[in-house]
Design a protein around this motif. Sequence first.
Motif, PDB file in Angstrom:
ATOM      1  N   ARG A  88     -29.781   1.853  20.608  1.00  0.00           N
ATOM      2  CA  ARG A  88     -30.197   1.705  22.002  1.00  0.00           C
ATOM      3  C   ARG A  88     -29.770   0.338  22.549  1.00  0.00           C
ATOM      4  O   ARG A  88     -29.345   0.222  23.702  1.00  0.00           O
ATOM      5  N   ALA A  89     -29.886  -0.688  21.724  1.00  0.00           N
ATOM      6  CA  ALA A  89     -29.478  -2.021  22.175  1.00  0.00           C
ATOM      7  C   ALA A  89     -27.977  -2.073  22.444  1.00  0.00           C
ATOM      8  O   ALA A  89     -27.516  -2.698  23.414  1.00  0.00           O
TER       9      ALA A  89
ATOM     10  N   ASP B 281     -30.024   1.525  12.907  1.00  0.00           N
ATOM     11  CA  ASP B 281     -31.098   2.460  13.217  1.00  0.00           C
ATOM     12  C   ASP B 281     -31.098   2.716  14.711  1.00  0.00           C
ATOM     13  O   ASP B 281     -30.237   2.235  15.450  1.00  0.00           O
ATOM     14  N   GLU B 282     -32.086   3.515  15.177  1.00  0.00           N
ATOM     15  CA  GLU B 282     -32.107   3.912  16.586  1.00  0.00           C
ATOM     16  C   GLU B 282     -32.305   2.711  17.506  1.00  0.00           C
ATOM     17  O   GLU B 282     -31.763   2.683  18.616  1.00  0.00           O
ATOM     18  N   THR B 283     -33.061   1.726  17.056  1.00  0.00           N
ATOM     19  CA  THR B 283     -33.265   0.541  17.896  1.00  0.00           C
ATOM     20  C   THR B 283     -31.944  -0.177  18.154  1.00  0.00           C
ATOM     21  O   THR B 283     -31.626  -0.570  19.288  1.00  0.00           O
TER      22      THR B 283
END
Length: 673
Positions: A71-72, A66-68
């Motif tokens: 980003r990580a 997912d987007e999280t």
Amino acid sequence: MAGGELENLVDASRSEVKRWGGESPGFLHLAVVLARRWPEEFHEVFGEHGLGPIEERLVNAGYLGDETGVRALLAGDSRDAILKKLAGLVADGPAPGADQVSAPLPVGLAAAVESGEPVAEGEQPASARDQILGLAERIDGEQIVGRDAEHREVAALLLAASTGPIVVAGRRGSGRTSFIRGLPPALAAAGIDCTVFAVPRTRELSPDDLHRLLRQAPRDAVIVIDDFDQRAMLRDQHPLLEMLRSLRIAGESAEARVVVVLEQASIGRFDSYAADFGHLVPLPSLDERAAKAAIDCAAAEVAQRYREVEADAELRSAIEAPPVRTEQFVHPGLAARRLDIALARAAVAGRAIATVLDLRRDGSAPALRRTVVEMSAAMKARVKGQDQAIDAVTRRLALTRANLDLRPERPNGVFLFIGPTGVGKTELAREIARAEYGGEDALIRLDMSEYAESWGVSRLTGPMPGYVGSDNPDDWLTTKVASRPRCVVLLDEIEKAHPVVWNTFLQVFDAGRLTDSRGVTADFRDAVIVMTSNIGVQEANSRPLGFGTASSPERSRELALAALKGTMPPELLNRIDEVAQFAALSPQAIAEIARAEVDSAIDMLAGRGWTVTVDDDVINWLATTGYDPEYGARHLQRNIERRLLADLVTFSERGVSSVRAGVRDGDVVITET
């Protein structure tokens, strides 16, 4: 990684969600983005074909992360580190805390997932049977006349094991869209079990849409993309290369076969691509029988739109005429286009019957004669005694009608008519206007005696800005031709014009254009130029020395041409297509002209309330009285006015309007009837 670049990559991943589906950008979406943004580094880590399996998982709705998590991952220190970690995540499966990977779906069922249709086990979804992703629709097809050979060729290419798109190319109006409708029955007749899907011409199709469409189509599907040249902007200076790349990448790996339909004029931007891995199937012109059947079918479809307006027989014949140079369409589409416009004009005017006059915006009748024989016969019926000159003119005009002239940028014909006065030179120019352009209003006549001074050229192209007449362009030749490019330009008595005026026409004869003082360029490519002259008449009619009689026709022509060469510059003569020599009229020709003139006068008088009967001996009397071969047929109109019409004045004063003309005691006598 810097915050700005990170956000940019996340935004790009969100765009991939719109393309591939999913609730949020995941690792597979990011991999597609990085394959474009960092191609060299991506290939080093994932390999040259590493993007293929990733796209395959996306096609089958196999979303990861997912987007999280994205980003990580992007918070790493270097591109190499990010890509290596991404490769491990993609290979190992779900990352900690990420969404579970959806079970892969069989190819062709992704559309059902998007639409939410219930699908029974072992059954193909309805969307895969009738439409794909809402982009391509199934077509049942119909029988199409005249394309059997091309349909068989497409069927053979679809049956062959070779990959790559099939490129069907044809001119505008050749029936490319109809050809698509004829594919299903043609494939069925060949025993090929395929379902044909077509992207409607009105539906937008982006490169991403094309990629998804080809990758998610069922393996037994044939995807037809109509108007591909417009979708990929192949005729523009900067074509949409992404559309070509999507077609190539997906076409090499997808199970479905692709048929691309485009205009013949666009094949130049597509030929190298098609030659690399595709197959070209051109659509040639239909033969006469097939074209007639296709035109009838196309006309019937158009006529259904105008139920309260019908086309008369002459209009139905006119729409089948060959295309002129300014028409970019061919049959049968050209016939449908002509009929559509004609019926629409009649409907707007509130008329129930559309005629041939509705084909032109100015209401003039188009040229309907097709063959050299028909055109020549029509001209000879009106211009008497000049068969040789007419044959020379019609041969040249037939060449341009068939699009066989070597220099299409030149006018349709540049003619020089030489001969004595009153033998039909101007009349033949009028007849060319009737035969080629539908009426005498297409004739632009210039009396070249008015251009005897060098400044006369300003009446052709206009004086320089600021001079007298520079603000009145309506009388300029360039303005007249620009407003009506399909015309006959008659330069009467060309030898009387100043040489500067001659030079002005050199570029017209050679390049088919003339620019005026305003910068407006008149196009002469669809015009006919006719010059008349009396040069060489005296020399051609001179008797040879010795005991000979009159000169032979061959010698008369040689003498006339020699006189022309001594008067006009060679660069002007060299740009003339035909020098037509007009002979002195014979007594038989004069009699035929007299009958035509008298009949015309009788029709004119009938419109004014007169009933006039003229005996045959009056025709002979008018033809022979006062005739001089040196002055041609001009004496006829004078005789008709003096000896026929003038005597009607007395009857008009008495209120008598029904008379008969005969010959008595060697003179014309008119009596009341």
